[in-house]
Design an enzyme around this catalytic site. Sequence first.
Site, PDB file in Angstrom:
ATOM      1  N   GLY A   8       0.832  -1.202   0.000  1.00 19.54           N
ATOM      2  CA  GLY A   8       0.000   0.000   0.000  1.00 19.54           C
ATOM      3  C   GLY A   8       0.863   1.247   0.000  1.00 19.54           C
ATOM      4  O   GLY A   8       2.093   1.168  -0.063  1.00 19.54           O
ATOM      5  N   ASN A   9       0.213   2.409   0.084  1.00 15.74           N
ATOM      6  CA  ASN A   9       0.966   3.663   0.076  1.00 15.74           C
ATOM      7  C   ASN A   9       1.739   3.897   1.356  1.00 15.74           C
ATOM      8  O   ASN A   9       2.763   4.579   1.343  1.00 15.74           O
ATOM      9  CB  ASN A   9       0.032   4.841  -0.207  1.00 15.74           C
ATOM     10  CG  ASN A   9      -0.290   4.946  -1.675  1.00 15.74           C
ATOM     11  OD1 ASN A   9       0.561   5.346  -2.466  1.00 15.74           O
ATOM     12  ND2 ASN A   9      -1.486   4.530  -2.063  1.00 15.74           N
ATOM     13  N   TYR A  93     -14.495   0.785 -14.186  1.00 17.54           N
ATOM     14  CA  TYR A  93     -13.816   2.014 -14.588  1.00 17.54           C
ATOM     15  C   TYR A  93     -13.863   2.184 -16.114  1.00 17.54           C
ATOM     16  O   TYR A  93     -13.766   1.203 -16.852  1.00 17.54           O
ATOM     17  CB  TYR A  93     -12.361   1.978 -14.115  1.00 17.54           C
ATOM     18  CG  TYR A  93     -12.101   2.814 -12.864  1.00 17.54           C
ATOM     19  CD1 TYR A  93     -13.092   2.988 -11.904  1.00 17.54           C
ATOM     20  CD2 TYR A  93     -10.862   3.421 -12.662  1.00 17.54           C
ATOM     21  CE1 TYR A  93     -12.840   3.758 -10.762  1.00 17.54           C
ATOM     22  CE2 TYR A  93     -10.605   4.182 -11.527  1.00 17.54           C
ATOM     23  CZ  TYR A  93     -11.605   4.361 -10.584  1.00 17.54           C
ATOM     24  OH  TYR A  93     -11.348   5.112  -9.469  1.00 17.54           O
ATOM     25  N   ASP A 102      -5.342  -2.664  -5.513  1.00 16.51           N
ATOM     26  CA  ASP A 102      -5.783  -3.152  -4.196  1.00 16.51           C
ATOM     27  C   ASP A 102      -7.313  -3.115  -4.109  1.00 16.51           C
ATOM     28  O   ASP A 102      -7.946  -4.017  -3.564  1.00 16.51           O
ATOM     29  CB  ASP A 102      -5.132  -2.365  -3.049  1.00 16.51           C
ATOM     30  CG  ASP A 102      -5.318  -0.857  -3.133  1.00 16.51           C
ATOM     31  OD1 ASP A 102      -5.777  -0.340  -4.184  1.00 16.51           O
ATOM     32  OD2 ASP A 102      -5.004  -0.175  -2.142  1.00 16.51           O
ATOM     33  N   ARG A 103      -7.919  -2.101  -4.733  1.00 15.59           N
ATOM     34  CA  ARG A 103      -9.386  -2.023  -4.764  1.00 15.59           C
ATOM     35  C   ARG A 103      -9.949  -3.172  -5.590  1.00 15.59           C
ATOM     36  O   ARG A 103     -10.928  -3.817  -5.196  1.00 15.59           O
ATOM     37  CB  ARG A 103      -9.831  -0.691  -5.379  1.00 15.59           C
ATOM     38  CG  ARG A 103      -9.458   0.517  -4.560  1.00 15.59           C
ATOM     39  CD  ARG A 103      -9.781   1.799  -5.304  1.00 15.59           C
ATOM     40  NE  ARG A 103     -11.212   1.942  -5.578  1.00 15.59           N
ATOM     41  CZ  ARG A 103     -11.717   2.847  -6.421  1.00 15.59           C
ATOM     42  NH1 ARG A 103     -10.931   3.684  -7.058  1.00 15.59           N
ATOM     43  NH2 ARG A 103     -13.029   2.905  -6.614  1.00 15.59           N
ATOM     44  N   ASP A 122     -12.460   0.217   2.320  1.00 16.08           N
ATOM     45  CA  ASP A 122     -11.062  -0.040   2.672  1.00 16.08           C
ATOM     46  C   ASP A 122     -10.477   1.204   3.353  1.00 16.08           C
ATOM     47  O   ASP A 122     -10.468   2.283   2.765  1.00 16.08           O
ATOM     48  CB  ASP A 122     -10.279  -0.366   1.394  1.00 16.08           C
ATOM     49  CG  ASP A 122      -8.864  -0.839   1.687  1.00 16.08           C
ATOM     50  OD1 ASP A 122      -8.254  -0.390   2.680  1.00 16.08           O
ATOM     51  OD2 ASP A 122      -8.344  -1.661   0.906  1.00 16.08           O
ATOM     52  N   THR A 181      -8.184  21.407  21.474  1.00 21.55           N
ATOM     53  CA  THR A 181      -7.918  21.316  20.032  1.00 21.55           C
ATOM     54  C   THR A 181      -7.833  19.863  19.589  1.00 21.55           C
ATOM     55  O   THR A 181      -8.437  19.467  18.585  1.00 21.55           O
ATOM     56  CB  THR A 181      -6.594  22.039  19.700  1.00 21.55           C
ATOM     57  OG1 THR A 181      -6.709  23.398  20.115  1.00 21.55           O
ATOM     58  CG2 THR A 181      -6.292  21.971  18.220  1.00 21.55           C
TER      59      THR A 181
HETATM   60  N1  LIG Z   1       0.145  -3.015  12.786  1.00 19.32           N
HETATM   61  C1  LIG Z   1      -0.072  -1.853  12.150  1.00 19.32           C
HETATM   62  N2  LIG Z   1       0.960  -1.211  11.570  1.00 19.32           N
HETATM   63  C2  LIG Z   1       0.757  -0.058  10.930  1.00 19.32           C
HETATM   64  N3  LIG Z   1      -0.442   0.548  10.808  1.00 19.32           N
HETATM   65  C3  LIG Z   1      -1.498  -0.017  11.381  1.00 19.32           C
HETATM   66  C4  LIG Z   1      -1.375  -1.259  12.054  1.00 19.32           C
HETATM   67  N4  LIG Z   1      -2.607  -1.597  12.485  1.00 19.32           N
HETATM   68  C5  LIG Z   1      -3.441  -0.613  12.111  1.00 19.32           C
HETATM   69  N5  LIG Z   1      -2.786   0.364  11.448  1.00 19.32           N
HETATM   70  C6  LIG Z   1      -3.427   1.559  10.872  1.00 19.32           C
HETATM   71  O1  LIG Z   1      -3.576   1.268   9.490  1.00 19.32           O
HETATM   72  C7  LIG Z   1      -3.381   2.420   8.708  1.00 19.32           C
HETATM   73  C8  LIG Z   1      -2.772   2.024   7.382  1.00 19.32           C
HETATM   74  O2  LIG Z   1      -3.623   1.094   6.768  1.00 19.32           O
HETATM   75  P1  LIG Z   1      -3.155   0.229   5.534  1.00 19.32           P
HETATM   76  O3  LIG Z   1      -4.365  -0.500   5.084  1.00 19.32           O
HETATM   77  O4  LIG Z   1      -1.943  -0.562   5.861  1.00 19.32           O
HETATM   78  O5  LIG Z   1      -2.759   1.400   4.508  1.00 19.32           O
HETATM   79  P2  LIG Z   1      -2.069   1.325   3.091  1.00 19.32           P
HETATM   80  O6  LIG Z   1      -2.604   0.086   2.405  1.00 19.32           O
HETATM   81  O7  LIG Z   1      -2.485   2.578   2.429  1.00 19.32           O
HETATM   82  O8  LIG Z   1      -0.580   1.250   3.280  1.00 19.32           O
HETATM   83  C9  LIG Z   1      -2.476   3.312   9.534  1.00 19.32           C
HETATM   84  O9  LIG Z   1      -2.898   4.634   9.367  1.00 19.32           O
HETATM   85  C10 LIG Z   1      -2.697   2.859  10.977  1.00 19.32           C
HETATM   86  O10 LIG Z   1      -3.550   3.770  11.645  1.00 19.32           O
HETATM   87  C1  LIG Z   2      -6.995   4.771  -3.975  1.00 23.37           C
HETATM   88  C2  LIG Z   2      -5.617   4.276  -3.573  1.00 23.37           C
HETATM   89  C3  LIG Z   2      -4.683   5.466  -3.426  1.00 23.37           C
HETATM   90  C4  LIG Z   2      -5.740   3.556  -2.226  1.00 23.37           C
HETATM   91  O1  LIG Z   2      -4.443   3.230  -1.779  1.00 23.37           O
HETATM   92  P1  LIG Z   2      -4.129   2.788  -0.260  1.00 23.37           P
HETATM   93  O2  LIG Z   2      -4.848   3.729   0.645  1.00 23.37           O
HETATM   94  O3  LIG Z   2      -4.655   1.388  -0.105  1.00 23.37           O
HETATM   95  O4  LIG Z   2      -2.643   2.847  -0.123  1.00 23.37           O
HETATM   96  C5  LIG Z   2      -5.071   3.247  -4.613  1.00 23.37           C
HETATM   97  O5  LIG Z   2      -6.011   2.245  -4.817  1.00 23.37           O
HETATM   98  C6  LIG Z   2      -4.742   3.906  -5.941  1.00 23.37           C
HETATM   99  O6  LIG Z   2      -3.700   4.468  -6.113  1.00 23.37           O
HETATM  100  N1  LIG Z   2      -5.690   3.847  -6.909  1.00 23.37           N
HETATM  101  C7  LIG Z   2      -5.538   4.431  -8.231  1.00 23.37           C
HETATM  102  C8  LIG Z   2      -6.604   5.463  -8.460  1.00 23.37           C
HETATM  103  C9  LIG Z   2      -8.001   4.870  -8.553  1.00 23.37           C
HETATM  104  O7  LIG Z   2      -8.277   3.784  -7.987  1.00 23.37           O
HETATM  105  O8  LIG Z   2      -8.844   5.497  -9.203  1.00 23.37           O
HETATM  106  K   LIG Z   3      -4.706  -0.864   0.936  1.00 27.32           K
END
Ligand SMILES: Nc1ncnc2c1ncn2[C@@H]1O[C@H](COP(=O)(O)OP(=O)(O)O)[C@@H](O)[C@H]1O
Ligand SMILES: CC(C)(COP(=O)(O)O)[C@@H](O)C(=O)NCCC(=O)O
Ligand SMILES: [K+]
Length: 249
Positions: A8-9, A93, A102-103, A122, A181
């Site tokens: 993921g990102n 799409y 991932d979607r 997600d 805040t």
């Molecule tokens: N074990 C973990 N490590 C890191 N982030 C976690 C964990 N459990 C929950 N999180 C939460 O998950 C979020 C990231 O979700 P994730 O689905 O991994 O994102 P992405 O796919 O965009 O990388 C973080 O913002 C954090 O709040």
């Molecule tokens: C929407 C997202 C940024 C989600 O990424 P994630 O939060 O899982 O890291 C990723 O699926 C992405 O880069 N999508 C391409 C743009 C789109 O789905 O329209």
């Molecule tokens: K993801």
Amino acid sequence: MILELDCGNSFIKWRVLRADGVTTVDGGVVSSDSDLLVSLSNAEKFQLKKCRLVSVRTPEETDSLVASLVDAYGVSVTRAMPAREMAGVKNGYQDYERLGLDRWLALLGGFHLASGACLVLDFGTAITADFVAADGEHLGGFICPGMPLMRNQLRTHTRRIRYDDMAAERAHESLAPGRTTVEAVERGCMLMLRGFVLTQLELAQQYWGKDFVVFLTGGDANLVSGVVPDARVVPDLVFVGLAMACPLS
Ligand SMILES: Nc1ncnc2c1ncn2[C@@H]1O[C@H](COP(=O)(O)OP(=O)(O)O)[C@@H](O)[C@H]1O
Ligand SMILES: CC(C)(COP(=O)(O)O)[C@@H](O)C(=O)NCCC(=O)O
Ligand SMILES: [K+]
């Protein structure tokens, strides 16, 4: 054994399956390629043969990770690729390759598990919603900032919003109007998140009445599980779709 990765990102989710492709042996969440290699450094015991992965990172970043894995473990790597149609689901799409992979995998997994209409939410770096009708038609979805992005935008673009992570955690004891805040911001962002979820549910109800399954996935799914008591929380939904998109051999 098989290494599975969801890049993921913000984080890389990894797990190791037995060669049967069913039993999970180990897994975790890491924030960089090098941390992943550290986590796998005792991987001798896993005897990794294959790896399948999905990435929403740049091709360069993904190539570099794949090269390190091949170099370190000699695994053969299969990457999830965009598709117009798969496992009875039609990508909604206009340009199917633009839908985040991932979607795509999460909605393939959701439709498979639901055997019918589903709403996939997600909660990662971004929050995404995707709608799949009972006939497998993906109707499209929505993308908005995830919780960390919302709060960091406020902290970055204002001068007087400053607080630490401990205070943020404490602020979530309630959703009453904030008197500090940190409470005002944390609870405000939480209400945006919940409002987003409730709006998606309303839309799904307009489409399908009561006849649909809601899936919650991503690292922050637990933040909203209370608002959708009937939802199925499936942290590894992307991996369910990954196995479908990249079957063994
Ligand atoms: N074990 C973990 N490590 C890191 N982030 C976690 C964990 N459990 C929950 N999180 C939460 O998950 C979020 C990231 O979700 P994730 O689905 O991994 O994102 P992405 O796919 O965009 O990388 C973080 O913002 C954090 O709040
Ligand atoms: C929407 C997202 C940024 C989600 O990424 P994630 O939060 O899982 O890291 C990723 O699926 C992405 O880069 N999508 C391409 C743009 C789109 O789905 O329209
Ligand atoms: K993801």
